[in-house]
Write a protein that holds these residues in place. Structure first.
Motif, PDB file in Angstrom:
ATOM      1  N   UNK A 237       0.847  -1.186   0.000  1.00 52.69           N
ATOM      2  CA  UNK A 237       0.000   0.000   0.000  1.00 52.69           C
ATOM      3  C   UNK A 237       0.883   1.236   0.000  1.00 52.69           C
ATOM      4  N   UNK A 238       0.489   2.207  -0.786  1.00 53.55           N
ATOM      5  CA  UNK A 238       1.206   3.476  -0.791  1.00 53.55           C
ATOM      6  C   UNK A 238       0.469   4.390   0.188  1.00 53.55           C
ATOM      7  N   UNK A 239       1.089   4.632   1.333  1.00 54.55           N
ATOM      8  CA  UNK A 239       0.410   5.396   2.375  1.00 54.55           C
ATOM      9  C   UNK A 239       0.148   6.844   1.981  1.00 54.55           C
ATOM     10  N   UNK A 240       0.838   7.323   0.948  1.00 57.49           N
ATOM     11  CA  UNK A 240       0.574   8.685   0.488  1.00 57.49           C
ATOM     12  C   UNK A 240      -0.616   8.751  -0.467  1.00 57.49           C
ATOM     13  N   UNK A 241      -1.059   7.583  -0.901  1.00 53.77           N
ATOM     14  CA  UNK A 241      -2.146   7.573  -1.872  1.00 53.77           C
ATOM     15  C   UNK A 241      -3.500   7.719  -1.183  1.00 53.77           C
ATOM     16  N   UNK A 242      -4.141   8.862  -1.450  1.00 53.39           N
ATOM     17  CA  UNK A 242      -5.456   9.126  -0.859  1.00 53.39           C
ATOM     18  C   UNK A 242      -6.445   8.042  -1.286  1.00 53.39           C
ATOM     19  N   UNK A 243      -6.391   7.680  -2.566  1.00 47.16           N
ATOM     20  CA  UNK A 243      -7.360   6.713  -3.091  1.00 47.16           C
ATOM     21  C   UNK A 243      -7.162   5.335  -2.473  1.00 47.16           C
ATOM     22  N   UNK A 244      -5.925   4.918  -2.352  1.00 44.02           N
ATOM     23  CA  UNK A 244      -5.675   3.589  -1.797  1.00 44.02           C
ATOM     24  C   UNK A 244      -6.116   3.484  -0.332  1.00 44.02           C
ATOM     25  N   UNK A 245      -5.764   4.483   0.448  1.00 43.64           N
ATOM     26  CA  UNK A 245      -6.148   4.452   1.876  1.00 43.64           C
ATOM     27  C   UNK A 245      -7.670   4.515   2.018  1.00 43.64           C
ATOM     28  N   UNK A 246      -8.285   5.376   1.213  1.00 45.74           N
ATOM     29  CA  UNK A 246      -9.746   5.502   1.219  1.00 45.74           C
ATOM     30  C   UNK A 246     -10.395   4.164   0.844  1.00 45.74           C
ATOM     31  N   UNK A 247      -9.799   3.500  -0.144  1.00 44.29           N
ATOM     32  CA  UNK A 247     -10.326   2.210  -0.603  1.00 44.29           C
ATOM     33  C   UNK A 247     -10.319   1.179   0.519  1.00 44.29           C
ATOM     34  N   UNK A 248      -9.207   1.122   1.244  1.00 42.46           N
ATOM     35  CA  UNK A 248      -9.114   0.148   2.342  1.00 42.46           C
ATOM     36  C   UNK A 248     -10.114   0.512   3.439  1.00 42.46           C
ATOM     37  N   UNK A 249     -10.193   1.809   3.766  1.00 41.46           N
ATOM     38  CA  UNK A 249     -11.160   2.246   4.790  1.00 41.46           C
ATOM     39  C   UNK A 249     -12.563   1.788   4.422  1.00 41.46           C
ATOM     40  N   UNK A 250     -12.926   2.011   3.152  1.00 39.77           N
ATOM     41  CA  UNK A 250     -14.286   1.643   2.750  1.00 39.77           C
ATOM     42  C   UNK A 250     -14.494   0.134   2.845  1.00 39.77           C
ATOM     43  N   UNK A 251     -13.481  -0.597   2.403  1.00 43.20           N
ATOM     44  CA  UNK A 251     -13.585  -2.059   2.440  1.00 43.20           C
ATOM     45  C   UNK A 251     -13.825  -2.548   3.878  1.00 43.20           C
ATOM     46  N   UNK A 252     -13.138  -1.925   4.828  1.00 47.22           N
ATOM     47  CA  UNK A 252     -13.180  -2.439   6.201  1.00 47.22           C
ATOM     48  C   UNK A 252     -14.238  -1.790   7.089  1.00 47.22           C
ATOM     49  N   UNK A 253     -14.853  -0.695   6.618  1.00 47.65           N
ATOM     50  CA  UNK A 253     -15.795  -0.020   7.531  1.00 47.65           C
ATOM     51  C   UNK A 253     -17.211   0.128   6.974  1.00 47.65           C
ATOM     52  N   UNK A 254     -17.458  -0.372   5.773  1.00 49.84           N
ATOM     53  CA  UNK A 254     -18.797  -0.168   5.208  1.00 49.84           C
ATOM     54  C   UNK A 254     -19.816  -1.112   5.839  1.00 49.84           C
ATOM     55  N   UNK A 255     -19.391  -2.329   6.101  1.00 46.70           N
ATOM     56  CA  UNK A 255     -20.333  -3.286   6.714  1.00 46.70           C
ATOM     57  C   UNK A 255     -20.583  -2.901   8.164  1.00 46.70           C
ATOM     58  N   UNK A 256     -21.727  -3.261   8.667  1.00 48.53           N
ATOM     59  CA  UNK A 256     -22.110  -2.853  10.017  1.00 48.53           C
ATOM     60  C   UNK A 256     -21.181  -3.441  11.080  1.00 48.53           C
ATOM     61  N   UNK A 257     -20.568  -2.585  11.868  1.00 52.57           N
ATOM     62  CA  UNK A 257     -19.750  -3.018  13.011  1.00 52.57           C
ATOM     63  C   UNK A 257     -19.680  -1.841  13.970  1.00 52.57           C
ATOM     64  N   UNK A 258     -20.344  -1.957  15.115  1.00 47.97           N
ATOM     65  CA  UNK A 258     -20.419  -0.818  16.041  1.00 47.97           C
ATOM     66  C   UNK A 258     -20.333  -1.273  17.493  1.00 47.97           C
TER      67      UNK A 258
END
Ligand code: P5A
Length: 445
Positions: A237-258
Motif C-alpha cells: 500500500x502506498x500510504x501517500x495515496x489518498x485513493x488507496x487508503x480511502x479504498x481500504x477504509x471503505x472495504x473495512x468499515x462499510x459493513x455494520x460493526x459498532x
C-alpha cells in the motif's frame, strides 16, 4: 537464554484474584507482578513481549511516514486549563503538586502537549502534513482497574497526532492510520475489527475503535459476520495515496460493526439475520479526527499561503500497547497455557533436554542452541534438572510456538523432535533440519 539462569518466577497455583485467563496466565508465567491496584512491574518475560509489540508498532508507524518522539509523563496543568480539559477529565486524571505548590499531572493522553510543541515551532502550511507519535506510559485513575494489564491505571500507549491544513488532508491521515493499524494488529496474530464508536473525552465525530473479539471483552459489540472474513494480509500500500487508503477504509468499515455506544438497532436489523452478531470485544486501539478543537483552543495556526492564518486540522490515534498482551493471550491460549503468535513470542523456540547430564543430550542441546543463535534466533533452553513432565508443562504454560525436544533415545537414531505448540503435532528430524525448519518459519514472517 538458559532457563536455569532466567528470572521467570512461574506460579504453580492459580492466582485466586485473577478473573480472566490472560491475567491468570501472565501471573502464572511470571510475566508481571502487581505493585498496587492497576500498576504492574514487568518481569523479564513480560517485558520482552511488551518490547516485541512495541517494535511492531514502531515499524508500522514509520512505514506509514509517522515520526517517533517522546514527551514527558508529568505535565503542567496550565495547558490543560487552556484546552478546558483540566476539569473535564475528572477523577481519572492523577493530579500532583510540586514543591512550589504548582498543579502538575501524570499524562492520561497528550493532545495538549503536542499542540503546544506544534504552535511553538510550526507556522507555515509548507510544513504540513505532519504526524508525530510516541510510545509512552500513561496514567488514568480508573474507577475499577481490573483484568491485569487489560484495564490498568498505569499503561503503555502509542499515541500519535496529525496536523493538516485542511479537513480533507486530515481525513487522509485518519484513513492512513486505519490502514496502518490493520497491518499492525495482523502482524501480532490478531484480528482487530474497526468499529464505529463514541469519541468520549477526545472529542470529534469521526472515530473508530479496533476490537478483538473475546468473551471477556469489556465492550458489547454488534456486527455483520461478513466483517470477520476481511484480512489485510501483506498487500502493498502506498500510504501517500489518498485513493488507496480511502479504498481500504471503505472495504473495512462499510459493513455494520459498532460498539454499543453507537449501535443502531434499525440499521442492524437490515443485515440478514444469519449474519447478525452480538458479542464482546477488547478495545486495542482508537483513532479520532477532531478538526480544530485543540488548535483553536490553544491557538495553533499556520499561515495559509494566502495572507491569512488558519487553525490546523488534527486527529489523534492510540494503540493500547500493554493491553495488547492481555488481548493476544485472550485470543490465543488453551487449557495448558499461552500460545504466542510467532510475531510477538518472547523466545523463538524452546529446547527441552529430556536427560540433563547425559553427555550426548547435553552436547546436542548446546549444538542446537548455538546453531539457532547463529541463525539470528533466540532460543530458551530448559537445562534444569527436572522431570520431562515438568519441563513440558512449563513450555506449554509460557507458550513458545515451537519446541525442540532432545533425548538420548532419539539421538541414537540421529533425531530430535520438533513440536508445534498450536497444533501439538510433533515431527522427528535431524538437529540440522530442526534448526532450518524453525529458521524458515521466522524468515517468512
Ligand atoms: C488517542 C491517542 C486516546 O487516548 N489520545 C491519544 C487518544 N484514545 S483512548 O482510546 O482513550 O486510548 C487509546 C488506547 O489505549 C488503551 N487504553 C488502556 N489500556 C490499558 N488500561 C487502560 N486503563 C486503558 N485506557 C485506554 C486502549 O487500547 C485504547 O484504545
Amino acid at each position: 537464554m538458559r532457563l536455569s539462569r532466567y528470572f521467570m518466577p512461574v506460579l504453580k497455583e492459580n492466582p485466586v484474584d485473577a478473573q480472566i485467563v490472560s491475567h491468570r496466565l501472565m501471573l502464572r508465567a511470571g510475566m508481571i507482578k502487581q505493585s498496587s491496584a492497576g500498576i504492574y512491574s514487568w518481569l523479564p518475560m513480560g517485558f520482552k513481549v511488551l518490547k516485541k509489540i512495541e517494535d511492531i508498532v514502531h515499524e508500522e508507524q514509520q512505514r506509514a511516514g509517522h515520526m517517533p518522539m517522546l514527551m514527558p509523563t508529568i505535565q503542567s496543568a496550565d495547558l490543560w486549563r487552556e484546552s478546558g480539559r483540566y476539569d473535564a477529565f475528572g477523577d481519572e486524571m492523577l493530579r500532583i503538586k510540586d514543591r512550589h505548590d504548582r498543579d502538575m499531572l501524570f499524562t492520561p493522553t497528550a493532545e495538549e502537549l503536542i499542540t503546544d510543541i506544534f504552535r511553538a515551532h510550526v507556522g507555515s502550511y509548507k510544513d504540513l502534513p505532519l504526524t508525530l507519535y510516541q510510545i509512552q506510559w500513561k496514567f488514568r485513575d480508573e474507577i475499577r482497574p481490573r483484568f491485569g494489564v487489560m484495564r490498568g491505571r498505569e499503561f503503555y500507549m502509542k499515541d500519535g497526532y496529525n496536523f493538516d491544513l485542511t479537513k480533507e488532508a486530515a481525513l487522509h491521515a485518519y484513513n492512513r492510520h486505519l490502514v496502518s493499524y490493520l497491518r499492525t494488529y495482523e502482524r501480532m496474530g490478531l484480528q482487530a475489527i474497526p468499529m464505529r464508536a463514541d469519541s468520549g473525552a477526545m472529542g470529534g465525530d469521526n472515530t473508530h475503535e479496533f476490537l478483538v473479539l473475546a468473551e471477556t471483552g469489556e465492550s458489547e459489540v454488534f456486527y455483520d459476520s461478513a466483517v470477520t472474513d476481511l484480512t489485510f494480509g501483506d498487500r502493498a500500500i502506498d500510504y501517500d495515496s489518498v485513493a488507496q487508503c480511502q479504498g481500504v477504509l471503505e472495504e473495512f468499515t462499510t459493513k455494520y460493526a459498532r460498539t454499543d455506544e453507537t449501535h443502531d438497532e434499525a440499521l442492524f436489523n437490515q443485515i440478514p439475520e444469519e449474519r447478525r452478531r452480538v458479542a464482546r470485544g477488547i478495545e486495542v486501539g482508537q483513532i479520532f479526527y477532531f478538526g480544530t478543537k485543540y488548535s483553536e483552543a490553544l491557538n495553533a495556526t499556520v499561515d495559509d499561503g494566502q495572507g491569512g492564518k488558519t487553525p490546523v486540522h488534527m486527529g489523534s490515534h492510540g494503540i493500547g500497547v500493554s493491553r495488547l498482551l492481555g488481548a493476544i493471550i485472550e485470543a490465543s491460549h488453551d487449557d495448558k497455557g499461552i500460545i504466542w503468535p510467532e510475531g510477538v513470542t518472547p523466545f523463538h523456540c524452546g529446547i527441552v533436554n529430556l536427560k540433563q547430564g547425559d553427555e550426548a543430550a547435553d552436547a546436542a542441546c548446546d549444538g542446537l542452541y548455538s546453531a539457532l543463535t547463529n541463525a539470528g534466533l533466540e532460543p530458551l533452553y530448559d537445562d534444569r534438572k527436572e522431570r520431562a513432565g515438568g519441563k513440558f508443562a512449563t513450555m506449554d504454560l509460557i507458550g513458545l510456538p515451537w519446541r525442540i525436544t532432545v533425548g538420548p533415545r532419539g539421538l541414537k537414531n540421529g533425531v530430535v523432535e520438533v513440536t508445534s505448540r498450536r497444533s501439538g503435532v510433533s515431527e522427528e528430524m535431524t538437529p540440522e533440519a530442526a534448526v532450518a525448519k524453525v529458521a524458515a518459519i521466522y524468515a517468512a514472517l
